[in-house]
Write an enzyme that holds these catalytic residues in place. Sequence first.
Site, PDB file in Angstrom:
ATOM      1  N   TYR A  21       0.869  -1.184   0.000  1.00  0.00           N
ATOM      2  CA  TYR A  21       0.000   0.000   0.000  1.00  0.00           C
ATOM      3  C   TYR A  21       0.899   1.225   0.000  1.00  0.00           C
ATOM      4  O   TYR A  21       1.712   1.420   0.900  1.00  0.00           O
ATOM      5  CB  TYR A  21      -0.916   0.037   1.228  1.00  0.00           C
ATOM      6  CG  TYR A  21      -1.963  -1.060   1.232  1.00  0.00           C
ATOM      7  CD1 TYR A  21      -2.415  -1.638   0.052  1.00  0.00           C
ATOM      8  CD2 TYR A  21      -2.504  -1.509   2.427  1.00  0.00           C
ATOM      9  CE1 TYR A  21      -3.384  -2.638   0.076  1.00  0.00           C
ATOM     10  CE2 TYR A  21      -3.473  -2.497   2.449  1.00  0.00           C
ATOM     11  CZ  TYR A  21      -3.898  -3.059   1.267  1.00  0.00           C
ATOM     12  OH  TYR A  21      -4.849  -4.037   1.284  1.00  0.00           O
ATOM     13  N   PHE A 170     -13.136  -5.407   2.591  1.00  0.00           N
ATOM     14  CA  PHE A 170     -14.275  -4.601   2.133  1.00  0.00           C
ATOM     15  C   PHE A 170     -15.505  -4.816   3.034  1.00  0.00           C
ATOM     16  O   PHE A 170     -16.625  -5.037   2.534  1.00  0.00           O
ATOM     17  CB  PHE A 170     -14.635  -4.900   0.676  1.00  0.00           C
ATOM     18  CG  PHE A 170     -13.596  -4.484  -0.343  1.00  0.00           C
ATOM     19  CD1 PHE A 170     -12.665  -3.489  -0.062  1.00  0.00           C
ATOM     20  CD2 PHE A 170     -13.562  -5.060  -1.608  1.00  0.00           C
ATOM     21  CE1 PHE A 170     -11.714  -3.097  -1.006  1.00  0.00           C
ATOM     22  CE2 PHE A 170     -12.627  -4.683  -2.554  1.00  0.00           C
ATOM     23  CZ  PHE A 170     -11.710  -3.701  -2.260  1.00  0.00           C
ATOM     24  N   PRO A 171     -15.351  -4.783   4.364  1.00  0.00           N
ATOM     25  CA  PRO A 171     -16.501  -5.027   5.244  1.00  0.00           C
ATOM     26  C   PRO A 171     -17.591  -3.969   5.095  1.00  0.00           C
ATOM     27  O   PRO A 171     -18.740  -4.218   5.437  1.00  0.00           O
ATOM     28  CB  PRO A 171     -15.887  -4.989   6.651  1.00  0.00           C
ATOM     29  CG  PRO A 171     -14.671  -4.115   6.507  1.00  0.00           C
ATOM     30  CD  PRO A 171     -14.134  -4.437   5.130  1.00  0.00           C
ATOM     31  N   LEU A 172     -17.198  -2.791   4.554  1.00  0.00           N
ATOM     32  CA  LEU A 172     -18.186  -1.726   4.336  1.00  0.00           C
ATOM     33  C   LEU A 172     -18.447  -1.522   2.846  1.00  0.00           C
ATOM     34  O   LEU A 172     -19.025  -0.523   2.438  1.00  0.00           O
ATOM     35  CB  LEU A 172     -17.692  -0.412   4.964  1.00  0.00           C
ATOM     36  CG  LEU A 172     -17.481  -0.473   6.482  1.00  0.00           C
ATOM     37  CD1 LEU A 172     -16.872   0.830   7.005  1.00  0.00           C
ATOM     38  CD2 LEU A 172     -18.803  -0.750   7.192  1.00  0.00           C
ATOM     39  N   GLY A 173     -17.958  -2.451   2.030  1.00  0.00           N
ATOM     40  CA  GLY A 173     -18.176  -2.344   0.587  1.00  0.00           C
ATOM     41  C   GLY A 173     -16.961  -1.838  -0.169  1.00  0.00           C
ATOM     42  O   GLY A 173     -16.998  -1.751  -1.398  1.00  0.00           O
ATOM     43  N   GLY A 174     -15.900  -1.432   0.535  1.00  0.00           N
ATOM     44  CA  GLY A 174     -14.659  -1.017  -0.124  1.00  0.00           C
ATOM     45  C   GLY A 174     -14.836   0.225  -0.966  1.00  0.00           C
ATOM     46  O   GLY A 174     -15.347   1.240  -0.494  1.00  0.00           O
ATOM     47  N   PHE A 175     -14.454   0.124  -2.253  1.00  0.00           N
ATOM     48  CA  PHE A 175     -14.519   1.302  -3.141  1.00  0.00           C
ATOM     49  C   PHE A 175     -15.968   1.699  -3.448  1.00  0.00           C
ATOM     50  O   PHE A 175     -16.220   2.784  -3.960  1.00  0.00           O
ATOM     51  CB  PHE A 175     -13.764   1.027  -4.450  1.00  0.00           C
ATOM     52  CG  PHE A 175     -12.297   0.765  -4.229  1.00  0.00           C
ATOM     53  CD1 PHE A 175     -11.481   1.761  -3.697  1.00  0.00           C
ATOM     54  CD2 PHE A 175     -11.732  -0.465  -4.522  1.00  0.00           C
ATOM     55  CE1 PHE A 175     -10.126   1.533  -3.479  1.00  0.00           C
ATOM     56  CE2 PHE A 175     -10.381  -0.707  -4.308  1.00  0.00           C
ATOM     57  CZ  PHE A 175      -9.582   0.303  -3.777  1.00  0.00           C
ATOM     58  N   PRO A 177     -18.974   1.878  -1.166  1.00  0.00           N
ATOM     59  CA  PRO A 177     -19.545   1.700   0.179  1.00  0.00           C
ATOM     60  C   PRO A 177     -21.011   1.246   0.137  1.00  0.00           C
ATOM     61  O   PRO A 177     -21.781   1.646  -0.744  1.00  0.00           O
ATOM     62  CB  PRO A 177     -19.387   3.081   0.807  1.00  0.00           C
ATOM     63  CG  PRO A 177     -18.184   3.667   0.126  1.00  0.00           C
ATOM     64  CD  PRO A 177     -18.252   3.158  -1.294  1.00  0.00           C
ATOM     65  N   LEU A 178     -21.378   0.393   1.090  1.00  0.00           N
ATOM     66  CA  LEU A 178     -22.719  -0.190   1.164  1.00  0.00           C
ATOM     67  C   LEU A 178     -23.795   0.883   1.131  1.00  0.00           C
ATOM     68  O   LEU A 178     -23.688   1.887   1.835  1.00  0.00           O
ATOM     69  CB  LEU A 178     -22.867  -0.953   2.481  1.00  0.00           C
ATOM     70  CG  LEU A 178     -22.025  -2.210   2.668  1.00  0.00           C
ATOM     71  CD1 LEU A 178     -22.135  -2.683   4.115  1.00  0.00           C
ATOM     72  CD2 LEU A 178     -22.475  -3.297   1.693  1.00  0.00           C
TER      73      LEU A 178
END
Length: 245
Positions: A21, A170-175, A177-178
């Site tokens: 990263y 990606f627990p929140l949807g990553g790129f 977001p949910l």
Amino acid sequence: MAVLREAVRLGITHIDTSDFYGPHVTNQIIKEALYPYPDGLHIVTKVGALRDAEGNWPPALAPEQLRQAVHDNLRNLGLEVLDVVNLRVGGSDSPTPGSIAEPFTVLAQLRQEGLIKHLGVSNVTAEQIAEAQSIAPIVCVQNFYNLAHRIDDPLIDSLAARGIAYVPFFPLGGFFPLQSDRLKAVATRLGAAPMTVALAWLLQRSPNILLIPGTSSVAHLRENVSAAALTLSEEDLAELNGIAS
Ligand SMILES: NC(=O)c1ccc[n+]([C@@H]2O[C@H](COP(=O)([O-])OP(=O)(O)OC[C@H]3O[C@@H](n4cnc5c(N)ncnc54)[C@H](OP(=O)(O)O)[C@@H]3O)[C@@H](O)[C@H]2O)c1
């Protein structure tokens, strides 16, 4: 650096990173913010890819690339031993079937040499996990999973039965977001932020799930940490479980 310091102050003991990263910058910032590291802080890193000049993530799984990556992590984090190293394989967000024996054996050797305490695998199939386990013990699996993306449901249950941590990336949807009206409705009812509810759902999904939500904001960090104190009722869970179907 403010996010990292606040995370530790709030009692977070698990930070996920990689030296690819940046490259390098993320680990350097972790060191600048937190070194010397507090007792009990586990920095988990991953190897197996590169960040190229165009911003892509090509695989870097040759033995020399893996050795170099482990040494880059040690140097930039200022550590003599890495707590956990995940071998990251597959595509950008889904596994690619096929043998991972060769690269995983390189990490198993580096563990034997004392540079790594524990091994994990990332972006993998159940078959690749079994293959890795035939070479060396693994403590965690890091795959793409969240409220709306539940392909790994059976895998999570089988890892829980074997005492292996599942760490959704990606627990929140990553790129992306949910976004869900149902999620918003449950969150409104509970007086919580939607992302807090999405993380609380993951924590309640299985006892072997460890969370690594990413944020650049102290306010979001606090919201995310508050998920640990939020208990979802059967009714909440039923509504949230309907999102993926
Ligand atoms: N193994 C792999 O192949 C792989 C692949 C991808 C990611 N990962 C790992 O997965 C972890 C998480 O990845 P990620 O950060 O890309 O995805 P993520 O945690 O699903 O999502 C991060 C996004 O959510 C936003 N966010 C965070 N908290 C929020 C909140 N409370 N309210 C609203 N928005 C919020 C962040 O924006 P703000 O900055 O504005 O908060 C950011 O845009 C990282 O540790 C990463 O290393 C691993």
